[in-house]
Design an enzyme around this catalytic site. Structure first.
Site, mmCIF file in Angstrom:
data_model
loop_
_atom_site.group_PDB
_atom_site.id
_atom_site.type_symbol
_atom_site.label_atom_id
_atom_site.label_comp_id
_atom_site.label_asym_id
_atom_site.label_seq_id
_atom_site.Cartn_x
_atom_site.Cartn_y
_atom_site.Cartn_z
ATOM 1 C CB ILE A 59 -1.001 0.025 1.087
ATOM 2 C CG1 ILE A 59 -1.974 -1.080 1.085
ATOM 3 C CG2 ILE A 59 -1.727 1.340 1.290
ATOM 4 C CD1 ILE A 59 -2.819 -1.519 2.148
ATOM 5 C CB CYS A 60 4.168 2.144 1.703
ATOM 6 S SG CYS A 60 3.319 1.908 3.419
#
Length: 165
Positions: A59-60
């Site tokens: 997600i980062c």
């Protein structure tokens, strides 16, 4: 203190998260060239602070890719992707992905930034890292938009952040 969740489990975040209208005071991070970098390095520009735990998580990494894509379209705006990762890891990721429109900055030398921005995870398996957040600043570092993402495994609201620019 704020609360967020990690996979549904509540965890505490230290510091006071900036709200719309607040002015964010300058802070020091480390660039990919291992140089001190402050908000003053981007004076006269609007700034998007894309804050996340680690560039090596899905997600980062997605948030960095998405903001990189949007940064190319934004006039007078610097996108700072801020994490505790070492600058080497940040540079490796951006190099491998061909990401050239964002500035990666690390808090590894100055974790006080975590508390200053209200994103310091103080308990649980990610203690010592930052919560996921997006803060948009004007040219004078006044907050135009702020989102402390309530679930760390959730992406930020990109559209809301970009809409204030």
């Amino acid at each position: 203190m704020s609360k967020i969740t990690l996979a549904g489990t509540e965890i505490e975040v230290s510091g006071v998260f900036p709200q719309v209208g607040d002015v964010v005071t300058d802070f020091t991070t480390v660039s990919a060239k291992l140089e001190d970098t402050t908000l003053a390095n981007f004076a006269g520009k609007r700034k998007i602070l894309n804050i996340f735990p680690s560039i090596d998580t899905g997600i980062c990494a997605t948030s960095v890719r998405k903001f990189n894509e949007q940064a190319a379209k934004l006039a007078n705006t610097a996108v700072l992707c801020l994490s505790t990762d070492l600058p080497f890891a940040q540079a490796r990721f951006c190099g491998a992905e061909g990401l050239e429109n964002v500035f990666t900055v690390s808090t590894f030398r100055n974790k006080d930034v975590h508390k200053q921005l209200g994103v310091d995870i103080v308990e649980g398996p990610l203690a010592g890292l930052t919560a996921r957040a997006v803060i948009v600043l004007d040219e004078n570092n006044r907050v135009l938009h702020s989102e402390l993402v309530p679930e760390i495994k959730q992406e930020p609201n990109y559209d809301a952040a970009l809409a204030v620019l």
